[in-house]
Design a protein around this motif. Structure first.
Motif, PDB file in Angstrom:
ATOM      1  N   ASN A  31     -14.926 -38.399 -10.327  1.00 36.77           N
ATOM      2  CA  ASN A  31     -13.492 -38.356 -10.028  1.00 36.77           C
ATOM      3  C   ASN A  31     -13.219 -37.531  -8.783  1.00 36.77           C
ATOM      4  O   ASN A  31     -12.343 -37.854  -7.976  1.00 36.77           O
ATOM      5  CB  ASN A  31     -12.732 -37.770 -11.220  1.00 36.77           C
ATOM      6  CG  ASN A  31     -12.835 -38.667 -12.443  1.00 36.77           C
ATOM      7  OD1 ASN A  31     -12.780 -39.894 -12.327  1.00 36.77           O
ATOM      8  ND2 ASN A  31     -13.012 -38.063 -13.611  1.00 36.77           N
TER       9      ASN A  31
ATOM     10  N   SER B 271     -17.808 -45.126 -11.409  1.00 35.49           N
ATOM     11  CA  SER B 271     -17.121 -44.243 -12.342  1.00 35.49           C
ATOM     12  C   SER B 271     -16.812 -44.992 -13.630  1.00 35.49           C
ATOM     13  O   SER B 271     -17.108 -46.177 -13.778  1.00 35.49           O
ATOM     14  CB  SER B 271     -15.834 -43.709 -11.707  1.00 35.49           C
ATOM     15  OG  SER B 271     -14.905 -44.765 -11.555  1.00 35.49           O
TER      16      SER B 271
ATOM     17  N   ARG C  96     -13.806 -45.379 -14.659  1.00 37.52           N
ATOM     18  CA  ARG C  96     -12.395 -45.745 -14.572  1.00 37.52           C
ATOM     19  C   ARG C  96     -12.197 -47.235 -14.852  1.00 37.52           C
ATOM     20  O   ARG C  96     -13.075 -48.069 -14.582  1.00 37.52           O
ATOM     21  CB  ARG C  96     -11.830 -45.422 -13.186  1.00 37.52           C
ATOM     22  CG  ARG C  96     -11.743 -43.925 -12.897  1.00 37.52           C
ATOM     23  CD  ARG C  96     -10.981 -43.695 -11.613  1.00 37.52           C
ATOM     24  NE  ARG C  96     -10.778 -42.275 -11.335  1.00 37.52           N
ATOM     25  CZ  ARG C  96     -10.010 -41.812 -10.362  1.00 37.52           C
ATOM     26  NH1 ARG C  96      -9.384 -42.657  -9.576  1.00 37.52           N
ATOM     27  NH2 ARG C  96      -9.874 -40.515 -10.180  1.00 37.52           N
TER      28      ARG C  96
ATOM     29  N   ASP D   5     -18.999 -34.623  -9.873  1.00 37.32           N
ATOM     30  CA  ASP D   5     -18.040 -35.334 -10.703  1.00 37.32           C
ATOM     31  C   ASP D   5     -17.506 -36.547  -9.935  1.00 37.32           C
ATOM     32  O   ASP D   5     -17.004 -36.420  -8.814  1.00 37.32           O
ATOM     33  CB  ASP D   5     -16.900 -34.382 -11.085  1.00 37.32           C
ATOM     34  CG  ASP D   5     -15.883 -35.056 -11.985  1.00 37.32           C
ATOM     35  OD1 ASP D   5     -16.176 -36.145 -12.509  1.00 37.32           O
ATOM     36  OD2 ASP D   5     -14.783 -34.492 -12.151  1.00 37.32           O
TER      37      ASP D   5
ATOM     38  N   ASP E 146     -11.707 -38.872  -5.000  1.00 36.28           N
ATOM     39  CA  ASP E 146     -10.650 -38.266  -4.187  1.00 36.28           C
ATOM     40  C   ASP E 146     -11.138 -37.988  -2.775  1.00 36.28           C
ATOM     41  O   ASP E 146     -10.401 -38.209  -1.801  1.00 36.28           O
ATOM     42  CB  ASP E 146     -10.180 -36.975  -4.849  1.00 36.28           C
ATOM     43  CG  ASP E 146      -9.484 -37.226  -6.170  1.00 36.28           C
ATOM     44  OD1 ASP E 146      -9.040 -38.374  -6.398  1.00 36.28           O
ATOM     45  OD2 ASP E 146      -9.385 -36.286  -6.991  1.00 36.28           O
TER      46      ASP E 146
ATOM     47  N   TYR F 259      -7.363 -48.545 -10.626  1.00 37.67           N
ATOM     48  CA  TYR F 259      -7.502 -48.225  -9.208  1.00 37.67           C
ATOM     49  C   TYR F 259      -7.414 -49.440  -8.291  1.00 37.67           C
ATOM     50  O   TYR F 259      -7.090 -49.287  -7.117  1.00 37.67           O
ATOM     51  CB  TYR F 259      -8.827 -47.494  -8.964  1.00 37.67           C
ATOM     52  CG  TYR F 259     -10.074 -48.262  -9.328  1.00 37.67           C
ATOM     53  CD1 TYR F 259     -10.625 -49.207  -8.447  1.00 37.67           C
ATOM     54  CD2 TYR F 259     -10.732 -48.054 -10.526  1.00 37.67           C
ATOM     55  CE1 TYR F 259     -11.780 -49.896  -8.778  1.00 37.67           C
ATOM     56  CE2 TYR F 259     -11.888 -48.725 -10.862  1.00 37.67           C
ATOM     57  CZ  TYR F 259     -12.403 -49.649  -9.980  1.00 37.67           C
ATOM     58  OH  TYR F 259     -13.532 -50.328 -10.300  1.00 37.67           O
TER      59      TYR F 259
END
Length: 1321
Positions: free
Chosen positions: A863, A885, A887, A861, A867, A892
């Motif tokens: 996300n 991603s 996003r 994943d 992290d 970000y």
């Protein structure tokens, strides 16, 4: 795919008289033949023919009876026998003559051994004559067709049941309508077929309408044939002036149907025993067909007979189905053809030369066929009689298959079809029958086929000789067989009928053996060598009496294995005959031999399905079997195929019928049988009853093949097989872990494709599949190499991934995605290490870094990756992952820009705090030196333990954090730990409060810290604390601790003594009285406490004694009732409800849908609900279960749960007696010390009686129950009952039954130690 193979051939040379009729005595497997009458001798002689035990190939005659048969004809011509039938149960033979006489010949047990002593009786005579007669299969009805066109139905006692006339009006009984099934017009023709057709025609109107034109060869005979169940009988009769017609009657003689007109239909008729078809003969101008009719008279297919070399052989024909409808015998003038069908194709399996029969003298014609009759109980045993001999032949359905041992396991199977051999190597091509990959033609009908041990040659035995073919391969494919040699028998025409060839087998690479019958069965040998210039010659072997020969496996020495009629085995070569040390217990028609661990293993199958390994019986329901180099494979009548690992006969382990749990057992289609096995491709071929083939890959063969590939280090092939057969890839490691780790490089080189390596890594799991789902079922597995003796331990996934990573370190460019996958597939996933690889590539090769990020984002994943990248404090890597991603950059980018502006420590704290890594954030906060921030962060995230750990060397900050932790423990009611924290900080006031609230477990700590307070605690406050603790201890029945507080902190000796006496601690109470010199308490408190304790203990023991006396006999009584009358005990008295007791009642419930009164009717009183299924279904509810559980818990008297309740009650009583024994012993000692000997003696005696009663209870309740449960149960468990799972209230009762049958550990009671001063021992 099955051929007919001869396993028994017997002959009897008749004397000068010719055989006129024959039949079977099925009970004794003997043939009865009749001689005469003839124009010269008007006598009928009935003779029995039986096999000679010393020479089974010869038949021994024994005369039963003989009588005169005067000619009924005016011209003086001899009479003829129309029917000869033997009833084995009454030892009566019925002889029906053409002149109308019905004769019975009755034997008894003495006449069976004394020739000519049978009783002959003429029952009666039918006029004017008899043209045909036939008994029903159940021997209860006899149908006779008379010369005046009447059908007479008679009983077994020859009473006429009904009589019907064969009239022309019968032809109007059926009006046949054909709808064109099978016609070209009703089939799909494809696009444009209608446009191409010039004109469409009605498919219901045939192109040619038959008028029933008589065949030029019609001999005018009449034939009668019964259906197998005896419900209908068919009569083929020539209606004068009209046509030949087949009439169908029921058992009552009522006409059911007649057949449609058929041109060229002749007099032969045979009704297939299964009842779907009647077979007849249709003679056309260019061919002769066997035509089939349904019971309603309509045509239903046909096939064309193959004309032998002698054209006049088909001038006269007869048909006979065998008893199981598998073979149709076509009886010709001098031979018998055996036909079978499969996949809508008719195969000519055998052609038996019988010789010419005598001319018929019954007035029909001068041509005749051999007398032919099938055995009624052995489907492939028949007798055929000609003018000079009687032949008995027995066949089996056998498969002519090639070797099954690698690398010669081509799956070669040959099918006989007259002069054609259909050959299919299933490893080359899976061609469905009746087609074949190759077809060969020989000079005459084939008798038998054999293959060489190594599969390089094939021998075809036919009437003229042996044709030998070479089998060559091209790569892994088998090419068309190449003709190699021919061995002709070179016999004159007369020898064709006097000499029979039965079987052929390979004794060596260039040595053939043929089993033939002349005067005796003998085995001859023929050596062939295509490279030699010399002529090959036939030679006789030194074989004795032989029934069958078998070509053994290639691992066996040269020579065929011969078997006689008793099961003895011998190896026969061209030069010698050697008896083998092993033998079969009986003659086994199907046999196969293989050498395993230098021991000959012979596997054989009997006619009744018994499978043997040498003399050991392996199964009783076998239907077919195949032997490979590693397995015995067989099918069962339960529609399972089983695999047995080869071992010594006594070590063969046959799996149970559990296909879900055992890899050696697999379900197959109903009626499927084995054709061949191919271990190289890990497959077997099965043939269904309708003839189609199915190739399957059984799990046992697949796993055995994979294990062999792994042991040979062929990881590439093993990986491909696992993918193809959907086998868990973990077996590549789990089978030999040490070998795999030592050859990781070899594994990677053989698998090669990066995607396949990723697939292997992604399927790794900690489970050892070699011990769970793919456990090796061999009883003795092959020893593992020393370096491969590592077992799969926890951490297997990481071990394999680390080994792969270590190997691929130098191949980063070519195996980058495998490196990333190995990191990600660890347990737990090592995402940080994978991202570190990407970070390193960002410095070295940005293109590779892009590929690596793309691959790792595909696996995980994104996300989660974001992290982890952020947690590495690498903002460039984080930005690279974020770009892959979904996003929004506005989400970000500002955050990453803010992080760039922060100092390093603040940035790390912010990242860790955002990612929820609070402990790392606290470490960064400590490094910043912000203790106030540390305190607030610790309280916010409850990081007390971690904070205490990092500040353990900083005394001041450590105390401050300890105070915060103590307050936290106090707020969460962890009072004992909070008191300890306050005590370590010196805060004794708060520690006292925490210990006091913690309860009686901390009374010592509470009193200690209360006295450590500064300034000292007030005396009243201390006494208040002590009093509260004493009361709490007394409530918790810790009388000793309560007495200690009263004596030491409250100065209340009287209360302390009372507490000690309450706990039966009389010795401590007396010591305390003496210590404080309170003699006044002896009589006032101690003696009264002793009296009270004596009273309560006596009452308790008396109750226990009474309970034992009441419950133990009741338990015995209930168990006796259950043994004597289980129905009355479990089901109740059903007669009260006005019902009969069912005859299928079992103790355990066997059906949820039972309509009989159940065991619950006894307690609910609902006896009138019998017959309603809804009441049974509604019982399977949770509400009913709860109600039944309450009944079980109460265990009321009269219910089925009473015994279980009483047993548990006795158990609790014994446990209570054992727990109170210490108190009673202290009471007895105290009474004796206070001069209360009588009371002490009384309570001691009562306690001893209770203990003895408990021991008796243990013996009667638990030991007898165990012995009853160990009794064997008669009969096997009903499979339906095993599969049934009760629900609702029935489930509660079933659980109670199961609990009563399981072993229960009895309670333990120790002996009672008596005082010697009181008279005890």
């Amino acid at each position: 795919m099955r051929n007919l193979r001869n396993i028994g051939h017997s002959v009897f040379r008749t004397p000068s008289s010719a055989v006129s009729a024959s039949c079977w005595d099925t009970a004794r497997d003997e043939v009865l033949v009749a001689y005469g009458p003839t124009p010269d001798v008007a006598t009928i002689e009935l003779v029995r023919l039986s096999r000679d035990p010393s020479a089974p190939s010869n038949l021994q005659p024994r005369t039963v009876a003989s009588w005169d048969a005067v000619s009924p004809n005016e011209d003086g011509s001899a009479d003829a026998i129309r029917s000869l039938h033997h009833c084995s149960d009454t030892l009566t033979t019925g002889v029906i003559l053409a002149g109308g006489d019905i004769v019975t010949v009755t034997e008894d047990e003495d006449s069976l051994t004394t020739p000519g002593e049978a009783h002959v009786e003429i029952i009666g005579t039918l006029t004017p004559s008899i043209v045909a007669a036939r008994w029903s299969p159940d021997e209860e009805l006899l149908v006779i067709i008379t010369g005046d066109a009447k059908a007479v139905f008679m009983s077994r006692s020859f009473d006429v049941i009904t009589e019907t006339e064969l009239s022309v009006d019968d032809l109007k009984a059926s009006k046949h309508v054909s709808v064109g099934w099978g016609k070209k017009e009703t089939q799909f023709q494809g696009r444009g077929a209608k446009a191409k057709a010039k004109a469409l025609r009605d498919p219901t109107i045939p192109e040619k309408v038959d008028a029933g034109v008589l065949s030029p060869n019609d001999d005018g005979k009449c034939t009668v044939s019964w259906r197998g169940d005896g419900a209908y009988v068919a009569v083929n009769y020539f209606q004068q002036g009209v046509r030949r017609v087949i009439r169908v009657y029921n058992r009552d003689g009522e006409l059911d149907s007649v057949t449609e007109p058929v041109d060229g239909l002749e007099g032969s008729l045979s009704w297939r025993p299964v009842g779907n078809l009647m077979a007849g003969i249709q003679r056309l101008s260019d061919r002769v067909d066997v035509v089939f009719f349904e019971r309603n008279g309509l045509r239903h297919g046909q096939f064309t007979l193959r004309v032998p070399n002698s054209p006049d052989a088909i001038d006269s024909l007869a048909l006979e189905w065998n008893s199981d409808s598998s073979v149709l015998a076509v009886v010709m003038k001098d031979r018998v053809q055996l036909w079978t069908t499969g996949n809508y194709h008719w195969y000519l399996k055998q052609e038996i030369l019988c010789g010419l029969s005598q001319p018929r003298t019954d007035g029909f014609a001068e041509r005749s066929t051999p007398l032919f009759s099938w055995h009624a109980e052995k489907p492939l045993l028949f007798a055929s009689a000609t003018a000079d001999k009687v032949l008995l032949n027995e066949y089996i359905f056998a498969i002519a298959a090639g070797p099954t041992s690698p690398p010669n396991d081509h799956g070669l199977v040959a099918v006989i079809d007259g002069e054609t051999i259909k050959i299919t190597p299933f490893r080359t091509a899976n061609v469905p029958p009746p087609m074949a990959l190759y077809e060969l033609e020989v000079e005459s009908p084939v008798i038998d086929i054999a293959f060489g041990k190594d599969g390089s040659a094939m021998a075809v035995l036919h009437h003229l000789g042996i044709s030998i073919y070479a089998l060559e391969t091209k790569g892994s494919r088998l090419t068309c067989p190449k003709f190699l040699d021919k061995a002709l028998f070179e016999k004159i025409d007369s020898q064709f009928f006097d000499e029979s060839f039965l079987q052929v087998g390979f004794a060596g690479h260039n040595d053939l053996q043929v089993l033939r019958m002349r005067d005796e069965v003998e085995l001859v040998s023929y050596g062939f060598d295509s490279s030699s210039q010399e002529d090959n010659q036939w030679s006789e072997t030194q074989a004795g009496v032989i029934a069958t020969i078998t070509s053994p496996d290639g691992s066996c020495p040269d020579g065929t294995v011969a078997q006689d009629r008793s099961g003895r085995l011998s190896r026969i070569s061209s030069s010698e005959s050697i008896p083998l040390p092993t033998r079969f217990p009986v003659f086994l028609p199907w046999a196969s031999f293989v050498t395993h661990d230098e021991q000959l293993l012979g596997f054989g199958l009997s006619r009744n399905g018994h499978l043997y390994a040498n003399s050991r019986q392996l199964a009783k329901n076998c239907t077919s079997f195949v032997v490979t180099a590693s397995h015995l494979i067989f099918t069962t009548s339960n529609h399972l195929v089983k695999f047995v690992h080869l071992a010594a006969p006594e070590d063969l382990d046959v799996p149970q019928d559990d296909p879900e749990a055992d890899e050696r057992c697999r379900s197959i289609e109903r009626g499927a049988k084995l054709v061949t096995a191919m271990p190289t491709t890990m497959s077997i071929v099965l043939q269904m009853p309708r003839g189609n083939l199915e190739t399957i890959f059984p799990r046992a063969m697949v796993l055995a093949g994979i294990r062999n590939l792994i042991e040979e280090k062929q990881y590439g092939a093993a990986f491909a097989t696992c993918r193809t057969q959907r086998v868990d890839l973990n077996i590549l490691y789990d089978h030999y872990p040490g070998q795999f780790l030592s050859n990781v490089g070899l594994f990677l080189d053989q698998v090669k494709v990066a995607a396949n390596i990723d697939l292997f890594l992604s399927t790794l799991k900690e489970e050892d599949v070699a011990q769970t789902m793919y456990r090796n079922t061999k009883s003795v597995s092959a020893p593992q190499p020393l370096e491969s003796s590592i077992s799969s331990l926890p951490g297997k996934v990481n071990t394999v991934c680390d080994a792969v990573l270590h190997r691929l370190q130098t191949q980063k460019n070519s195996n980058l995605q495998n490196i990333i996958t190995a990191h990600v597939c660890k347990s737990p996933p090592s995402l940080d290490d994978g991202l570190q690889v990407v970070a390193e590539l960002m410095q070295e090769n940005e293109a590779l870094a892009e590929r690596a990020v793309e691959h790792i984002c595909f696996l995980v994943d994104v996300n989660k990756l974001f992290d982890h990248a952020l947690g590495l404090y690498n903002l460039d890597l984080t930005l690279l992952v974020a770009q892959r991603s979904q996003r929004d950059p506005r989400e970000y980018l500002p955050f990453i820009q803010d992080l760039h502006k922060m100092p390093v420590l603040n940035r790390q704290f912010t990242i860790d705090d955002k990612l929820g890594q609070h402990e790392k954030a606290l470490d960064n906060l400590k490094t910043l030196g912000n203790f106030e921030g540390v305190q607030s962060y610790v309280v916010k995230h409850k990081l007390y333990q971690h904070a205490l750990g990092i500040y353990r060397h900083d005394e001041e900050h450590h105390r401050a954090l300890m105070g915060l932790y103590a307050a936290h423990l106090r707020s969460t009611s962890r009072l004992r730990e909070a008191g300890l924290a306050y005590e370590s900080l010196g805060d004794f006031s708060d520690a006292t409060d925490c210990y006091l609230k913690a309860g009686v477990t901390s009374w010592r700590e509470c009193l200690y810290v209360a006295q450590q307070q500064v300034p000292p605690i007030a005396v009243e406050k201390l006494q208040e604390i002590a009093s509260a603790l004493a009361d709490a201890l007394r409530e918790s029945k810790d009388y000793a601790a309560a007495a200690t507080i009263h004596a030491e902190y409250l100065a209340s000796i009287e209360t302390a003594v009372q507490c000690l006496c309450k706990g039966y601690l009389f010795a401590d109470a007396l010591r305390l009285v003496a210590l404080h010199k309170r003699q006044d308490l002896l009589e006032g408190d101690i003696d009264s406490s002793l009296a009270d304790a004596f009273s309560s203990s006596t009452e308790l023991l008396a109750d226990c004694k009474g309970q034992l006396r009441a419950q133990i006999p009741r338990i015995t009584e209930l168990r006796q009732k259950a043994r004597d009358d289980p129905l009355g005990f479990y089901e109740g008295d059903l007669s009260r409800a006005g019902m009969d007791i069912p005859d299928d009642v079992s103790v355990a419930a066997s059906s949820r849908m039972s309509t009989s009164a159940s065991l619950f009717t006894r307690y609910t009183g609902k006896g009138g609900s019998v017959g309603t299924l809804g009441s049974n279904i509604s019982r399977a509810t949770s509400k009913n279960r709860k109600r039944e559980e309450k009944k079980r818990a109460r265990g009321r008297k009269g219910t089925v749960y009473e015994e279980e309740y009483l047993v548990n009650s006795v158990r609790r009583l014994i446990e209570r007696v054992e727990s109170t024994k210490g108190e009673v012993e202290r009471l007895i000692f105290g009474l004796a010390r206070r001069n209360m000997a009588e009371r002490a003696r009384t309570i001691e005696e009562l306690m001893g009686q209770v203990v003895d009663g408990c021991k008796i209870a243990i013996k009667e309740v638990w030991q007898q129950q165990d012995s009853a449960n160990q009794k064997p149960v008669d009969g096997d468990a009903d499979p339906s009952a095993l599969a049934y799972r009760p629900v609702g209230g029935e489930a509660v009762f079933q659980e109670s039954l199961d609990a009563s049958k399981t072993h229960q550990e009895p309670p333990v009671v120790s002996d009672m130690a008596k005082l010697a001063l009181l008279g005890g021992r």
